[in-house]
Design a protein around this motif. Structure first.
Motif, PDB file in Angstrom:
ATOM      1  N   UNK A 197       2.076   8.024   2.284  1.00  0.00           N
ATOM      2  CA  UNK A 197       3.091   6.973   2.114  1.00  0.00           C
ATOM      3  C   UNK A 197       4.197   7.144   3.148  1.00  0.00           C
ATOM      4  N   UNK A 198       4.626   8.400   3.378  1.00  0.00           N
ATOM      5  CA  UNK A 198       5.685   8.678   4.349  1.00  0.00           C
ATOM      6  C   UNK A 198       5.250   8.228   5.742  1.00  0.00           C
ATOM      7  N   UNK A 199       4.006   8.516   6.083  1.00  0.00           N
ATOM      8  CA  UNK A 199       3.488   8.132   7.399  1.00  0.00           C
ATOM      9  C   UNK A 199       3.489   6.610   7.556  1.00  0.00           C
ATOM     10  N   UNK A 224      10.683   5.379   3.453  1.00  0.00           N
ATOM     11  CA  UNK A 224      10.602   6.739   4.012  1.00  0.00           C
ATOM     12  C   UNK A 224      11.418   7.710   3.168  1.00  0.00           C
ATOM     13  N   UNK A 225      12.646   7.316   2.805  1.00  0.00           N
ATOM     14  CA  UNK A 225      13.489   8.195   2.007  1.00  0.00           C
ATOM     15  C   UNK A 225      12.911   8.405   0.617  1.00  0.00           C
ATOM     16  N   UNK A 226      12.294   7.370   0.065  1.00  0.00           N
ATOM     17  CA  UNK A 226      11.672   7.511  -1.260  1.00  0.00           C
ATOM     18  C   UNK A 226      10.515   8.497  -1.208  1.00  0.00           C
ATOM     19  N   UNK A 227       9.683   8.399  -0.178  1.00  0.00           N
ATOM     20  CA  UNK A 227       8.564   9.337  -0.056  1.00  0.00           C
ATOM     21  C   UNK A 227       9.079  10.761   0.128  1.00  0.00           C
ATOM     22  N   UNK A 286       5.695   4.182  10.131  1.00  0.00           N
ATOM     23  CA  UNK A 286       5.055   3.237  11.041  1.00  0.00           C
ATOM     24  C   UNK A 286       5.648   1.834  10.887  1.00  0.00           C
ATOM     25  N   UNK A 287       5.971   1.481   9.659  1.00  0.00           N
ATOM     26  CA  UNK A 287       6.508   0.147   9.374  1.00  0.00           C
ATOM     27  C   UNK A 287       7.998   0.044   9.639  1.00  0.00           C
ATOM     28  N   UNK A 343       0.830  -1.205   0.000  1.00  0.00           N
ATOM     29  CA  UNK A 343       0.000   0.000   0.000  1.00  0.00           C
ATOM     30  C   UNK A 343       0.863   1.253   0.000  1.00  0.00           C
ATOM     31  N   UNK A 344       1.887   1.280   0.845  1.00  0.00           N
ATOM     32  CA  UNK A 344       2.745   2.465   0.911  1.00  0.00           C
ATOM     33  C   UNK A 344       3.478   2.685  -0.413  1.00  0.00           C
TER      34      UNK A 344
END
Length: 994
Positions: free
Chosen positions: A845-847, A858-861, A851-852, A818-819
């Motif tokens: 997506x960053x959030x 995270x860096x991609x978002x 969380x995961x 999903x992210x």
């Protein structure tokens, strides 16, 4: 006088005129004889030349009929005894008994050779070159079809082009510009990618006062090279170009055919102001041979061949070392290569083609990939087609002084694609084959290695054993004879003698004689290698039982080399036992060190071990050993991948821990090192498992390696691995495995810019996933189709794909999927110019990624958010996002993401009024992208540098980088190429005012 013409239609000429030879097939037979005028041509070679490898059953009878009619024709046209040309049968085949001078091809070569002579100058040299070119009457061997005719035709054309370049420079010395220019224009139109021709035309145009046209000629050539080969012009062409720009191009006073500029010419002196990217200087030679002795005559012949480079500056100098197994071909080639490596400052290439390996000979395509990689080409840039690889290889070594060693070639066909096209290179090929084709078609100098002469065989023993040879000369001579005077066997005997210092050489010779007799009794077929096998057996039987078993099982390993962990897996023993066995085998010369901690086996020893394993280990034990080995590679690869890509663990097959010892790959550095060093073995396992009844290993191993091969730019290897996996899955009826392999093939093809193939594979995978009800596979494949449609310039279709994938992932509760899909949707919204939903999706997506604990996600978002902020003109906020992403990517060692973030940061700095900083960021991104083989980010870096330099009013640099971006985007086949092309057109049509 009767003459034979091959440089045009095949003809026989007498004083009365042209003789009717007969139908095309008979002319082909005559041509096959005439190219070797004065030398016997075996019947098999004649048949291959005329009919090819798949010759019909009646080829031999048809050949005899043609030979009879040719013989009668020659008898009929002879005008007297002095003019008599005959066709005779000899022990070695059929020979056209005629002086080579009667054949226009040989006369052409002789004239060209004389023109190369350093003592030939001025008008005399020009006359020789004119006479040589006048022999050409059109297409050589016109009207003759077949592979041989096509092959030699191309080789002769290249020789003619070399002479044309030499002729053009000689004519320019006389001030004859118009004739040269006209002829070279026609040839460049016919051979648009031959750089020496273009360089010669540029010199001629400049000499005739058309400097602007010469520069246009260079620009057109550069565009052709970029569009068709993806390369920049070679060193000579760039030097000519720079000299014309400086206005100091001088014609050489005494040019050579290979390098028309004289040593004093400014073309040979690089401009210190020029900045060229550093080129890789490969040093691939294996370790020099310990205790080398003898072969002084052969070494001197190789030295003489090297000296011929001064007399043959338009031809690649090739040495073909031929001889039986174990005769020391590799040792001689490596010893000589180390002696002369300082003569090749641009590097030394080496490959063991394993031509006689019963399991995994190296293909020419794989060898080319290794060479291109060593020459600095990223994996993503290496094409799949062997012809394109060969062209890239020839371009990469053009003009470079390099030594190429092709070891253990099985045939000319295996070696031919690896021959460079530049006369600055020297090639050494070793083979058990006579390599007659290299000699006949490529002018190779053949050096046949016989058994060592008795004095040299004894000298080798003396070098390895010492004074004991002097103390027992008769026993030493007897040992040398028992070893068949083969260096490999002599080394084994010497090691045994060194290990038993108390035994006399006479005692050792007696033991060997007994063992040899035993093997002779077993060898009812009269194997001529029985004496050598006796030496092997003598060494083998003195091994401890566990080392002897290890030696046998090593023959099962499908790859080119192995370490102690692989031996432990094969034998089912501890790592300590495996290392002890390898140490014993190495000391006995039954294996040899190939690299740090890795070992390989001579192919003759591998064959012997393969015979032993079938004699002593039953099918159950052999299969169990292979299963343990493949389990080891699969489990270690899975652990390495979990270390490098922990968030993707759920997307890889579940793999049980190995039963055998495993290397430590728990940190990213060691995981990458292991995967890189074992990549050839892993690919060999995929192939072997697919073809030898272990399909599950092939399917799971290819799927496990997916991210490593993809992110590392190893697309040719990925194609190989996933193709084997697909075939294995199909054979096993494994629809899930087939779907995964086909989906992965789709991704490989889009990375290679083949969008049609990619779409076909992804659609096939989607159908299979839906058929078996695999919704995870369906969701991932739909998402990959969305990425493909984005690349193809269809954001609307991409939006639909990602929307469907998002629904599936949410239904499945797959938060990573999903992210990822939210981030992909955000990227599509950027393409659609919808900044608000782009930001919303990337923030969500960053959030999720945070969380995961998915640091890479995270860096991609953050990178995507930076792109959105940049589009909105908020460059400082964009830079903040890129910097935070950059820190994370560097922390986790994700180099592709680091390149993306650097490029994004460069764009933000450039548009934010800091172009100098942008140059620094894009340059770092460019270097990183080239290093990891990420072609898209490399193109983006060039584009960003173009913008930055344009902002700095450095229009020459801007144009240069935009042209490189255009070349990359055109090769990738993406819409961004159109934007770059428009930008360049605007720059070229609206130059800055003075």
């Amino acid at each position: 006088m009767t003459e034979f013409r091959l440089l045009g239609p095949v003809e026989v000429i007498t004083g009365a005129g042209v003789v009717d030879v007969g139908p095309p097939q008979r002319r082909s037979v005559l041509a096959a004889l005439a190219v070797d005028a004065g030398r016997p041509v075996p019947v098999e070679v004649l048949i291959e030349r005329v009919w090819g490898e798949g010759f019909p059953d009646g080829a031999r009878r048809a050949l005899q009929a043609h030979l009879t009619r040719i013989r009668r024709m020659l008898e009929r046209v002879a005008s007297g005894a002095d003019d008599r040309v005959t066709l005779a049968r000899r022990a070695g085949g059929y020979v056209l008994e005629a002086e080579p001078e009667r054949v226009d091809l040989h006369r052409f070569r002789r004239l060209a050779e004389r023109a190369r002579n350093a003592g030939i100058h001025g008008a005399e040299r020009l006359d020789l070159l004119r006479e040589a070119l006048a022999l050409w009457r059109g297409e050589p061997l016109a009207g003759i079809t077949g592979e041989w005719a096509a092959r030699v035709r191309e080789g002769w054309k290249r020789q003619r082009l070399d002479v044309v370049v030499a002729w053009a420079d000689a004519e320019l010395q006389t001030g004859e510009h118009s004739t040269v220019t006209a002829r070279l224009r026609d040839l460049v139109a016919e051979y648009p990618l031959v750089e020496p021709l273009v360089a010669a035309l540029m010199r001629a145009l400049y000499a005739s006062g058309s400097a602007a046209e010469a520069l246009d000629c260079y620009a057109a050539m550069r565009k052709r090279l970029a569009g068709e080969l993806g390369t920049e012009p070679g060193a000579e062409l760039q030097r000519v170009h720079q000299a014309i720009l400086r206005g100091d191009l001088h014609q050489p006073s005494q040019p050579s055919p290979a390098s028309p500029a004289s040593p004093a010419s400014p073309l040979n002196q690089p401009n210190p102001q020029e900045s060229a990217p550093a080129r890789a200087v490969p040093a691939m030679l294996p370790l020099d041979v310990r205790g080398f002795a003898g072969r002084a005559h052969e070494l001197a012949r190789l030295d003489a061949v090297l000296a011929e480079t001064a007399h043959h500056p338009t031809s690649v100098i090739i040495s073909a070392l031929s001889g039986t197994a174990g005769v020391g071909k590799t040792a001689l080639a490596v010893r000589w290569a180390h002696r002369v490596c300082d003569r090749f400052p641009d590097g030394q290439l080496y490959v063991n083609l394993r031509g006689y390996d019963p399991q995994q000979p190296m293909t020419a395509a794989d060898a080319l990939a290794d060479f291109l990689s060593a020459l600095g080409m990223s994996g993503q840039d290496i094409p799949l087609d062997i012809g394109q690889r060969a062209a890239r290889y020839r371009s990469a070594v053009s003009g470079r002084r390099m030594l190429v060693v092709l070891d253990n070639a099985s045939s000319v066909e295996q070696a031919r694609p690896l021959l460079p096209g530049s006369p600055t290179c020297v090639v050494v090929v070793t083979s058990r084959d006579s390599l007659a084709g290299l000699v006949a078609l490529h002018g190779a100098q053949r050096i046949d290695l016989d058994l060592l002469p008795p004095p040299e065989a004894i000298a080798l023993l003396r070098t390895l054993i010492g004074d004991r040879v002097e103390a027992e000369p008769e026993a030493a001579a007897l040992l040398a004879g028992q070893c068949a005077r083969l260096p490999l066997a002599l080394r084994l005997v010497a090691e045994l003698a060194a290990a038993r210092p108390a035994a006399s050489l006479a005692e050792l010779a007696g033991e060997l004689a007994d063992q040899q007799r035993r093997l002779d009794h077993l060898d009812a077929g009269g194997d001529p290698r029985a004496a050598v096998r006796a030496v092997f057996s003598w060494s083998y039987q003195r091994l401890p039982a566990d080392a002897a078993r290890a030696f046998r099982l090593l023959s099962l390993h499908p790859g080119p080399g192995l370490d102690s962990y692989a031996v432990a897996a094969l034998t089912g023993q501890s790592l300590q036992h495996a290392r002890r066995a390898l140490d014993l085998l190495a000391r006995a010369h039954l294996v040899h060190p190939a690299a740090a901690g890795r070992y390989d086996m001579h192919d003759l020893l591998r064959a012997y071990a393969g015979w032993l394993v079938t004699e002593h280990d039953d099918e159950h034990e052999r299969r169990a050993a292979l299963t343990r080995l493949f389990d080891h590679y699969l489990a270690t690869a899975a652990t390495a991948m979990d270390t490098l890509y922990p968030a993707e663990r759920h997307r890889r097959p579940r793999v049980a821990p190995p039963a055998s010892p495993a290397p430590g790959v728990a940190d990213t550095a060691s995981a990458r090192v292991w995967l890189e060093s074992e990549r050839p073995a892993l690919l060999a396992v995929c192939a072997h498992a697919a073809g030898h009844g272990l399909p599950g290993h092939a399917v799971r191993l290819a799927a496990t390696l997916y991210a490593y091969l993809d992110n590392g730019g190893h697309f040719a290897d990925a194609l190989t691995a996933h193709t084997h996996a697909r075939h294995a899955a199909q054979q096993a009826g494994d629809l899930a495995g087939e779907a995964g392999a086909v989906a992965n093939l789709g991704v490989v093809h889009w990375q290679l810019g083949d969008y049609e193939q990619a779409a076909g594979h992804l659609q096939r995978a989607l159908d299979l996933f839906r058929k078996i009800g695999d919704q995870v596979g369906e969701a991932r494949t739909v998402g990959n189709l969305g990425i493909l449609h984005s690349r193809m310039g269809f954001p609307g279709r991409a939006f639909d794909d990602h929307t469907r994938a998002l629904a599936l992932f949410r239904e499945l509760g797959d938060q990573v999927g999903e992210a990822n899909t939210l981030a992909n949707l955000g990227a599509v919204f950027v393409l659609l110019g919808r900044d608000e939903p782009a930001a919303t999706h990337n923030l969500r997506a960053l959030e999720l990624f945070r969380e995961l604990g998915h640091r890479g996600g995270e860096a991609t978002a953050l990178t995507n958010l930076g792109e959105v902020e940049a589009r909105l003109g908020r460059y400082e906020r964009a830079a903040e996002h890129f910097l935070r992403a950059l820190d994370i990517f560097r922390e986790i060692g994700e180099r592709y993401g680091e390149a993306c973030a650097l490029n994004g940061l460069g764009d933000a700095r450039s548009h934010g009024g800091a172009p100098a900083d942008a140059v620094e960021r894009h340059t770092a991104a460019l270097n990183l992208a080239i290093d990891i083989g990420e072609r898209d980010e490399e193109a983006r870096a060039h584009d960003g540098l173009g913008h930055a330099y344009h902002a700095l009013d450095d229009l020459a640099s801007a144009r240069s980088h935009w042209r490189q971006a255009l070349s990359a985007y055109t090769e990738l086949g993406v819409p961004a190429a159109d934007d770059i092309r428009t930008r360049l057109d605007t720059l070229d049509t609206n130059p800055p005012s003075a």
